[in-house]
Design a protein around this motif. Structure first.
Motif, PDB file in Angstrom:
ATOM      1  N   VAL A  59      64.824  -2.744   6.172  1.00  0.00           N
ATOM      2  CA  VAL A  59      64.182  -1.961   5.108  1.00  0.00           C
ATOM      3  C   VAL A  59      64.863  -2.227   3.769  1.00  0.00           C
ATOM      4  CG1 VAL A  59      63.634   0.382   4.350  1.00  0.00           C
ATOM      5  CG2 VAL A  59      63.449  -0.215   6.756  1.00  0.00           C
ATOM      6  N   TRP A  60      66.171  -2.245   3.775  1.00  0.00           N
ATOM      7  CA  TRP A  60      66.924  -2.518   2.549  1.00  0.00           C
ATOM      8  C   TRP A  60      66.597  -3.924   2.028  1.00  0.00           C
ATOM      9  CZ3 TRP A  60      73.015  -2.729   2.439  1.00  0.00           C
ATOM     10  CH2 TRP A  60      73.458  -2.731   1.131  1.00  0.00           C
ATOM     11  N   SER A  61      66.540  -4.879   2.931  1.00  0.00           N
ATOM     12  CA  SER A  61      66.219  -6.254   2.537  1.00  0.00           C
ATOM     13  C   SER A  61      64.802  -6.354   1.981  1.00  0.00           C
ATOM     14  CB  SER A  61      66.357  -7.187   3.741  1.00  0.00           C
ATOM     15  OG  SER A  61      67.662  -7.163   4.246  1.00  0.00           O
ATOM     16  N   LEU A  62      63.874  -5.633   2.601  1.00  0.00           N
ATOM     17  CA  LEU A  62      62.495  -5.652   2.102  1.00  0.00           C
ATOM     18  C   LEU A  62      62.420  -5.034   0.708  1.00  0.00           C
ATOM     19  CD1 LEU A  62      59.591  -6.393   2.822  1.00  0.00           C
ATOM     20  CD2 LEU A  62      59.329  -4.094   3.747  1.00  0.00           C
ATOM     21  N   PHE A  63      63.154  -3.940   0.493  1.00  0.00           N
ATOM     22  CA  PHE A  63      63.198  -3.327  -0.830  1.00  0.00           C
ATOM     23  C   PHE A  63      63.749  -4.310  -1.859  1.00  0.00           C
ATOM     24  CE2 PHE A  63      65.613  -1.046  -4.086  1.00  0.00           C
ATOM     25  CZ  PHE A  63      64.617  -0.266  -4.631  1.00  0.00           C
ATOM     26  N   ASN A  64      64.862  -4.967  -1.524  1.00  0.00           N
ATOM     27  CA  ASN A  64      65.441  -5.936  -2.457  1.00  0.00           C
ATOM     28  C   ASN A  64      64.517  -7.122  -2.688  1.00  0.00           C
ATOM     29  OD1 ASN A  64      67.811  -4.596  -3.081  1.00  0.00           O
ATOM     30  ND2 ASN A  64      68.932  -5.476  -1.369  1.00  0.00           N
ATOM     31  N   THR A  65      63.763  -7.503  -1.664  1.00  0.00           N
ATOM     32  CA  THR A  65      62.820  -8.616  -1.823  1.00  0.00           C
ATOM     33  C   THR A  65      61.691  -8.245  -2.771  1.00  0.00           C
ATOM     34  OG1 THR A  65      63.312  -9.425   0.390  1.00  0.00           O
ATOM     35  CG2 THR A  65      61.252 -10.154  -0.590  1.00  0.00           C
ATOM     36  N   VAL A  82      65.722 -10.243   9.722  1.00  0.00           N
ATOM     37  CA  VAL A  82      64.762 -10.523  10.800  1.00  0.00           C
ATOM     38  C   VAL A  82      65.443 -11.284  11.929  1.00  0.00           C
ATOM     39  CG1 VAL A  82      62.649 -11.777  11.362  1.00  0.00           C
ATOM     40  CG2 VAL A  82      62.755 -10.397   9.297  1.00  0.00           C
ATOM     41  N   LYS A  83      66.325 -12.233  11.569  1.00  0.00           N
ATOM     42  CA  LYS A  83      67.081 -12.952  12.597  1.00  0.00           C
ATOM     43  C   LYS A  83      67.964 -11.987  13.387  1.00  0.00           C
ATOM     44  CE  LYS A  83      67.418 -17.550  10.534  1.00  0.00           C
ATOM     45  NZ  LYS A  83      68.357 -18.590  10.083  1.00  0.00           N
ATOM     46  N   TYR A  99      74.449 -11.849  11.963  1.00  0.00           N
ATOM     47  CA  TYR A  99      73.321 -11.927  11.024  1.00  0.00           C
ATOM     48  C   TYR A  99      73.208 -10.652  10.189  1.00  0.00           C
ATOM     49  CZ  TYR A  99      71.464 -16.253  13.031  1.00  0.00           C
ATOM     50  OH  TYR A  99      71.287 -17.546  13.433  1.00  0.00           O
ATOM     51  N   ALA A 100      73.466  -9.495  10.805  1.00  0.00           N
ATOM     52  CA  ALA A 100      73.384  -8.225  10.072  1.00  0.00           C
ATOM     53  C   ALA A 100      74.464  -8.138   9.002  1.00  0.00           C
ATOM     54  CB  ALA A 100      73.497  -7.055  11.037  1.00  0.00           C
TER      55      ALA A 100
END
Length: 132
Positions: A59-65, A82-83, A99-100
């Protein structure tokens, strides 16, 4: 014209409902009767160990994207997230944690750079406007 009425169902008016098929369990209860066990029913409790929770930061990565994506760091963090989720699904917790961790680091940098860029985009025009 001759109107005839055909009845497809024979009326049974004996005061009882129609006889339907009995389910297997109902039949067994009807034949065997209710269980006559004087002991109270016992219950079984199964304890399922929860595996180590590995946050994948999707979720955090999607927000930053979507909102703060300086140097495509948010998108790269989303790919690592996702990985991490894939590795967690397969059961490889060590790979998922690696990966996290990378996704978390990239998200922190994307957030810091995004906030700095936002502040600079506000401050620089204000300073230019005050200079004139």
């Amino acid at each position: 014209m001759n109107h005839t009425v055909q009845t497809f169902f024979s009326p049974v008016n004996s005061g009882q409902p129609p006889n339907y098929e009995m389910l297997k369990e109902e039949h067994e209860v009807a034949v065997l009767g209710a269980p006559h066990n004087p002991a109270p029913p016992t219950s079984t409790v199964i304890h399922i160990r929860s595996e180590t929770s590995v946050p994948d930061h999707v979720v955090w990565s999607l927000f930053n994207t979507l909102f703060m994506n300086p140097c495509c760091l948010g998108f790269i963090a989303f790919a690592y997230s996702v990985k991490s989720r894939d590795r967690k699904t397969v059961g490889d917790l060590t790979g998922a944690q690696a990966y996290a961790s990378t996704a978390k680091c990239l998200n922190i940098w994307a957030l810091i750079l995004g906030i700095l860029m936002t502040i600079l985009l506000i401050v620089i025009p204000v300073l230019i406007f005050q200079a004139y």
